[in-house]
Design a protein around this motif. Structure first.
Motif, PDB file in Angstrom:
ATOM      1  N   PRO A   2       0.828  -1.212   0.000  1.00  0.00           N
ATOM      2  CA  PRO A   2       0.000   0.000   0.000  1.00  0.00           C
ATOM      3  C   PRO A   2       0.857   1.254   0.000  1.00  0.00           C
ATOM      4  CG  PRO A   2      -0.797  -1.583   1.612  1.00  0.00           C
ATOM      5  CD  PRO A   2       0.520  -2.083   1.132  1.00  0.00           C
ATOM      6  N   TRP A 175     -14.933   4.232   0.553  1.00  0.00           N
ATOM      7  CA  TRP A 175     -13.822   3.361   0.886  1.00  0.00           C
ATOM      8  C   TRP A 175     -14.295   1.916   0.810  1.00  0.00           C
ATOM      9  CZ3 TRP A 175     -13.922  -0.182   4.860  1.00  0.00           C
ATOM     10  CH2 TRP A 175     -14.915  -0.024   5.833  1.00  0.00           C
ATOM     11  N   ALA A 178      -9.477  -3.759   0.786  1.00  0.00           N
ATOM     12  CA  ALA A 178      -8.611  -4.111  -0.337  1.00  0.00           C
ATOM     13  C   ALA A 178      -7.494  -4.993   0.195  1.00  0.00           C
ATOM     14  CB  ALA A 178      -8.048  -2.874  -1.023  1.00  0.00           C
ATOM     15  N   ARG A 183      -8.990   0.659   0.377  1.00  0.00           N
ATOM     16  CA  ARG A 183      -8.884   1.535  -0.778  1.00  0.00           C
ATOM     17  C   ARG A 183      -9.814   2.713  -0.550  1.00  0.00           C
ATOM     18  NH1 ARG A 183     -10.197  -1.873  -4.279  1.00  0.00           N
ATOM     19  NH2 ARG A 183      -8.094  -2.462  -4.957  1.00  0.00           N
ATOM     20  N   TYR A 191      -6.555   5.945  -3.333  1.00  0.00           N
ATOM     21  CA  TYR A 191      -5.417   5.702  -2.459  1.00  0.00           C
ATOM     22  C   TYR A 191      -5.567   4.346  -1.770  1.00  0.00           C
ATOM     23  CZ  TYR A 191      -5.142  10.819  -2.841  1.00  0.00           C
ATOM     24  OH  TYR A 191      -5.077  12.109  -3.304  1.00  0.00           O
ATOM     25  N   THR A 192      -4.446   3.704  -1.458  1.00  0.00           N
ATOM     26  CA  THR A 192      -4.457   2.473  -0.689  1.00  0.00           C
ATOM     27  C   THR A 192      -3.623   2.639   0.568  1.00  0.00           C
ATOM     28  OG1 THR A 192      -2.557   1.596  -1.926  1.00  0.00           O
ATOM     29  CG2 THR A 192      -4.783   1.026  -2.722  1.00  0.00           C
TER      30      THR A 192
END
Length: 379
Positions: A2, A175, A178, A183, A191-192
């Protein structure tokens, strides 16, 4: 891998504190905020918030408060910002009122320094105050006020100094889990991260609707009056912060005159708001609201109402039992939530940030936060 260790959504009081603590620990932090830094659309504004240790809301809060005081002092030193001032404070009402009896229970449970004052002694020490003969006060020398906007800015500056990426005008849209992380989608990017912290303030009903916590959003109005005869008797070295409970349970709270000769003294009702949403907030202050506040102020501090200088609405987000929500999300181990603070939360900001950093990095914390478990609302 990430892109971030932790994403923090909402950079008001609690979120900015979490970002600060996480970045200080070397975490790769992304902070996302819908508005600009230290904005006035939530609950972290208005120039002042009371801080106190003899806590009538529950004896369980006191260890967190003691740590918060330490962290406010550290924040002030590291940021070189004036974020906390101790003026002394009084909790006033009938001896068996929640305000007095609850504060006294916390003081006695934790051995906090305090004095019990009868009405005559309260009037002698603080001539601005006009208690009824049957009212008493708990006086706490370590009570005072914190500066919400300065606190948020200080925490953001320190988070930035330690490497956090802070993105303003970029709200989270959604969100999802993930892999072992999350995520997060905004209008600008995806974004992760390994962990997500959500500190939504009055946006909790929208962003945490799957949590099962019935959070009520209320419009509360803060008022500033110029006392009749001037502010001198209300200066911080003469006048304490106060919470005053009348016989019918109505509470008002207020401050010394902390903003100079033309700033007046701030006073407000405690938990006497009207339901709203962030999008529907009425930012006007109406004449009946001013008259009601002036009448309540005049009953306890006769010279205070004087001239009304201004009023400023803010948003409370409150749970049914008035206790916070601080927890790992019951259904998502990669998500930590913090909400329902309004009415008595800002004094806890730096220690809540520490707790959130603990939960996001280790899954647990050394503080007792069982009272704040969201599962208490699940039948």
């Amino acid at each position: 891998m990430p892109a971030y260790d932790v994403i923090v959504v909402g950079l008001g009081g609690m979120g900015s504190a979490a970002a600060h603590h996480l970045a200080e620990r070397g975490q790769r932090v992304l902070g996302l905020e819908k508005y600009g830094p230290a904005h006035d659309r939530g609950a972290s504004h208005g120039g002042s918030r009371i801080t106190r240790q003899s806590y009538f809301e529950g004896v369980e809060y006191v260890p967190l408060l003691l740590r918060a005081y330490e962290l406010f002092d550290r924040l002030a030193a590291e940021s070189e910002r004036d974020v906390i001032t101790l003026t002394g404070g009084v909790m006033v009402g009938l001896p068996d009122s929640r305000t007095v009896a609850g504060a006294r229970a916390s003081a006695e449970k934790w051995g906090l320094e305090h004095e019990m004052l009868d009405a005559a002694e309260l009037r002698r020490r603080f001539p601005t105050m006009a208690p009824n003969p049957d009212e008493v006060a708990l006086y706490e020398a370590k009570a005072g006020f914190v500066r919400p906007e300065r606190t948020v800015l200080a925490q953001l500056e320190l988070a930035d100094r330690h490497g956090a990426e802070l993105r303003f005008q970029e709200p989270m849209l959604s969100w999802e889990p993930a892999g072992d992380g999350v995520r997060v989608v905004t209008r600008n990017a995806v974004y992760t991260a390994g962990q997500l912290i959500i500190t939504p303030g009055p946006w909790a009903p929208q962003l945490l609707d799957d949590l099962g916590v019935p959070i009520r959003i209320e419009r509360q109005v803060q008022h500033w009056f110029r006392p009749a005869g001037g502010v001198e008797p209300y200066l911080p070295d003469r006048h304490p912060i106060y919470i005053w409970e009348s016989a019918d349970g109505t509470q008002v709270y207020g401050f010394p005159a902390i903003d100079g000769p033309d700033g007046g003294a701030k006073i407000a009702f405690f938990r006497r708001g009207t339901p709203t949403t962030p999008e529907d907030l009425d930012t006007r202050v109406h004449p009946p609201e001013i008259a009601e506040m002036a009448a309540a102020a005049g009953r306890v501090l006769p010279s205070l109402p004087g001239a009304h200088l201004r009023g400023e609405p803010c948003l409370y987000s409150t749970t049914p039992d008035e206790h916070f929500v601080i927890s790992r999300h019951p259904a998502h181990e990669a998500v930590t939530v913090a909400c329902g603070f309004s009415g008595h939360g800002f004094k806890f900001v730096p220690v809540v940030g520490e707790v959130l950093a603990d939960l996001a990095t280790t899954g647990t914390t050394g503080y007792d936060i069982g009272l704040f478990d969201p599962r208490r609302f699940v039948s």
